[in-house]
Design an enzyme around this catalytic site. Structure first.
Site: not given
Length: 301
Positions: A236, A12, A205, A245
């Site tokens: 993002c 995701r 992150h 991340n």
């Protein structure tokens, strides 16, 4: 802590900024992830396909998840409509994003933070009636790219309100990778006081290199649910400057070498990173992956 519970978010968060890849490639990544020993996977997001085209195949991917009965899958949603889509696709465990700042909330979901919080009861009901759980993800929990530093009191208040309205657990997102260990322990300590019986997770992150240090701080604060992405992929699309991340393989390496059980096979995670790199068509930011894994002494000539 003697053990932690990792959640793989590469499918995701890892893919949402990427050029869309075929469903078959995502299934290959899932196969590789399943082999690592990870038992929780954030598999997709039910959001606008025009806003996040890389995840436009959420329903098609959800239809394939029966292949991995031992994995616990969850899906991220940004509102009631996404929650309805997710439940209709057979996904009951939902993650609902609430931005802790109005600036990010307006950019991410076109509504204020208070408007986002107001949807919690409806989304919780959808999840619970489907037999699932609702996790409130508090984005920009420490800092916002638009509004600056997020007050600890604001994030704590939002966490308490989300729980009171039906959220079963909480996760705190360092969306732009700015926080540091001291700020992590401060916020988590305050949340523990406000929500003493609620499970907590963290999502860091590594934008500024402090992600792994923050993992250790979270563990010292008693949080054992950690999000990470194979290869350190991710970011993002609605937060300028947000990059990858923390890498799953780096978290596993750090913790296992420190005597903390992750239940995850480091070699298999590195193999999964190869699959991810092939799928996205470019190198991955993980230092451990680029180094070739742990040190392997060659012996003296």
């Amino acid at each position: 802590m003697s053990s932690v519970n990792l959640r793989e978010v590469g499918l995701r968060d890892g893919l949402q900024l990427e050029t869309p890849i075929p469903l078959a490639a995502k299934l290959d990544i899932l196969d590789a992830v399943a082999a690592t020993g990870v038992r929780r996977v954030e598999v997709t997001s039910f959001v606008s396909p025009s806003a996040v085209p890389a995840l436009a195949d959420a329903e098609q991917l959800a239809a394939e998840l029966g292949r991995w009965p031992d994995l616990a899958f969850s899906a991220l949603v940004a509102g009631r409509g996404g929650a309805r889509r997710a439940v209709a696709a057979g996904m009951a465990d939902l993650e609902y994003v609430i931005s802790a700042s109005d600036g990010h909330s307006l950019a991410n979901a076109r509504r204020t933070t208070d408007e986002a919080v107001a949807a919690v009861p409806d989304i919780a009901k959808l999840s619970h009636e489907a037999g699932g759980r609702l996790e409130a993800i508090l984005a920009v929990a420490w800092d916002c790219p638009f509004d600056g530093r997020t007050a600890v009191s604001r994030t704590v208040d939002l966490a308490r309100r989300a729980v009171d309205l039906g959220a079963d657990e909480l996760c705190f997102g360092d969306t732009i990778g700015t926080t540091v260990p001291g700020r992590v322990t401060e916020l988590l300590g305050r949340v523990r006081e406000a929500c003493p019986d609620v499970e907590l997770g963290v999502h860091f992150h590594n934008t500024r290199g402090s992600g792994l240090a923050c993992v250790l701080a979270a563990l010292q604060a008693g949080v054992t649910k950690i999000d990470a992405s194979v290869g350190g992929l991710g970011g993002c699309p609605f937060a300028p400057g947000a990059s990858g991340n923390i890498a799953t393989e780096e978290v596993v390496y750090l913790l296992e070498e420190s005597g903390v059980d992750t239940g995850v096979d480091l070699g298999k995670v590195l193999e999964a990173a190869v699959v991810v790199e092939r799928a996205v068509g470019h190198g991955l930011p993980s230092n451990l992956y680029r180094a070739g894994g742990p040190n392997r002494p060659r012996g003296r000539g």
